[in-house]
Scaffold this motif. Sequence first.
Motif, PDB file in Angstrom:
ATOM      1  N   LEU A  18       0.849  -1.176   0.000  1.00  0.00           N
ATOM      2  CA  LEU A  18       0.000   0.000   0.000  1.00  0.00           C
ATOM      3  C   LEU A  18       0.890   1.233   0.000  1.00  0.00           C
ATOM      4  O   LEU A  18       1.894   1.277   0.707  1.00  0.00           O
ATOM      5  CB  LEU A  18      -0.882   0.023   1.247  1.00  0.00           C
ATOM      6  N   LYS A  19       0.501   2.200  -0.764  1.00  0.00           N
ATOM      7  CA  LYS A  19       1.284   3.428  -0.813  1.00  0.00           C
ATOM      8  C   LYS A  19       1.126   4.163   0.524  1.00  0.00           C
ATOM      9  O   LYS A  19       0.003   4.373   0.985  1.00  0.00           O
ATOM     10  CB  LYS A  19       0.787   4.299  -1.967  1.00  0.00           C
ATOM     11  N   MET A  20       2.250   4.510   1.146  1.00  0.00           N
ATOM     12  CA  MET A  20       2.165   5.171   2.442  1.00  0.00           C
ATOM     13  C   MET A  20       2.489   6.649   2.311  1.00  0.00           C
ATOM     14  O   MET A  20       3.644   7.054   2.323  1.00  0.00           O
ATOM     15  CB  MET A  20       3.111   4.498   3.443  1.00  0.00           C
ATOM     16  N   THR A  21       1.433   7.444   2.200  1.00  0.00           N
ATOM     17  CA  THR A  21       1.621   8.890   2.212  1.00  0.00           C
ATOM     18  C   THR A  21       1.863   9.314   3.659  1.00  0.00           C
ATOM     19  O   THR A  21       1.656   8.528   4.589  1.00  0.00           O
ATOM     20  CB  THR A  21       0.359   9.592   1.701  1.00  0.00           C
ATOM     21  N   GLY A  22       2.286  10.562   3.819  1.00  0.00           N
ATOM     22  CA  GLY A  22       2.514  11.082   5.166  1.00  0.00           C
ATOM     23  C   GLY A  22       1.267  10.977   6.025  1.00  0.00           C
ATOM     24  O   GLY A  22       1.329  10.607   7.202  1.00  0.00           O
ATOM     25  N   GLN A  23       0.111  11.280   5.440  1.00  0.00           N
ATOM     26  CA  GLN A  23      -1.131  11.248   6.213  1.00  0.00           C
ATOM     27  C   GLN A  23      -1.499   9.816   6.593  1.00  0.00           C
ATOM     28  O   GLN A  23      -1.943   9.564   7.706  1.00  0.00           O
ATOM     29  CB  GLN A  23      -2.258  11.904   5.408  1.00  0.00           C
ATOM     30  N   ASP A  51      -1.376  16.041  12.703  1.00  0.00           N
ATOM     31  CA  ASP A  51      -1.306  16.721  11.405  1.00  0.00           C
ATOM     32  C   ASP A  51      -2.648  17.384  11.134  1.00  0.00           C
ATOM     33  O   ASP A  51      -3.629  16.714  10.810  1.00  0.00           O
ATOM     34  CB  ASP A  51      -0.964  15.695  10.315  1.00  0.00           C
ATOM     35  N   GLY A  52      -2.676  18.704  11.299  1.00  0.00           N
ATOM     36  CA  GLY A  52      -3.906  19.474  11.163  1.00  0.00           C
ATOM     37  C   GLY A  52      -4.521  19.458   9.761  1.00  0.00           C
ATOM     38  O   GLY A  52      -5.649  19.891   9.579  1.00  0.00           O
ATOM     39  N   ASN A  53      -3.767  18.952   8.773  1.00  0.00           N
ATOM     40  CA  ASN A  53      -4.289  18.923   7.403  1.00  0.00           C
ATOM     41  C   ASN A  53      -5.094  17.669   7.088  1.00  0.00           C
ATOM     42  O   ASN A  53      -5.675  17.555   6.018  1.00  0.00           O
ATOM     43  CB  ASN A  53      -3.139  19.026   6.393  1.00  0.00           C
ATOM     44  N   THR A  58     -10.379  11.610   4.650  1.00  0.00           N
ATOM     45  CA  THR A  58      -9.150  10.833   4.466  1.00  0.00           C
ATOM     46  C   THR A  58      -9.075   9.708   5.494  1.00  0.00           C
ATOM     47  O   THR A  58      -8.695   8.580   5.172  1.00  0.00           O
ATOM     48  CB  THR A  58      -7.904  11.742   4.602  1.00  0.00           C
ATOM     49  N   VAL A  59      -9.466  10.031   6.726  1.00  0.00           N
ATOM     50  CA  VAL A  59      -9.437   8.995   7.770  1.00  0.00           C
ATOM     51  C   VAL A  59     -10.424   7.879   7.408  1.00  0.00           C
ATOM     52  O   VAL A  59     -10.096   6.694   7.485  1.00  0.00           O
ATOM     53  CB  VAL A  59      -9.732   9.588   9.163  1.00  0.00           C
ATOM     54  N   TYR A  60     -11.627   8.261   6.974  1.00  0.00           N
ATOM     55  CA  TYR A  60     -12.623   7.263   6.548  1.00  0.00           C
ATOM     56  C   TYR A  60     -12.064   6.352   5.462  1.00  0.00           C
ATOM     57  O   TYR A  60     -12.159   5.135   5.538  1.00  0.00           O
ATOM     58  CB  TYR A  60     -13.892   7.946   6.020  1.00  0.00           C
ATOM     59  N   ARG A  61     -11.497   6.983   4.430  1.00  0.00           N
ATOM     60  CA  ARG A  61     -10.982   6.197   3.298  1.00  0.00           C
ATOM     61  C   ARG A  61      -9.868   5.264   3.739  1.00  0.00           C
ATOM     62  O   ARG A  61      -9.819   4.105   3.329  1.00  0.00           O
ATOM     63  CB  ARG A  61     -10.450   7.143   2.209  1.00  0.00           C
TER      64      ARG A  61
END
Length: 149
Positions: A18-23, A51-53, A58-61
């Motif tokens: 899985l691609k691991m982005t910073g978020q 991370d306020g962004n 995004t969390v749901y996905r």
Amino acid sequence: MSNEKLTKIEQLCRDKNLKMTGQRKVIAQVLSESEDHPTVEEVYERASSIDGNISLATVYRTVRLLEEENILQSHDFGDGRSRYEEWEDFDNHHHHLIDLESGKIIEFRNDELEILKEKIADELGYKLIDHKLELYGVPVDSKRNPGKK
Ligand SMILES: [Zn+2]
């Protein structure tokens, strides 16, 4: 920080390519560090304090993806909300007792119970593949204990 240790969830993400982005990393870290069984909203609160962004979407996905990949498992402890924890193999699983007074969730394992479940399935002519068990209770000394004088 080049030698940072991967959390179990990050490691599983890596194993599954899985691609691991910073978020995603932040969300994986929050989930790994959670000792309770957070809802998506709770994961979002914890992640956005790092991370306020990060958005709730995004969390749901991310949580949905991790669930589909069997990295997370979800539970519904009777309040209609999905709660998440790290996936556990069947050989190493635990069950939950839900304290209806405080909402606390207590994890337990019981070998006798596992043997009994296999035996019940066997007697009914089945090979046990999976099961779900949740116990709901109030503390013995609670006013809500119907048996308490
Ligand atoms: Zn649990």
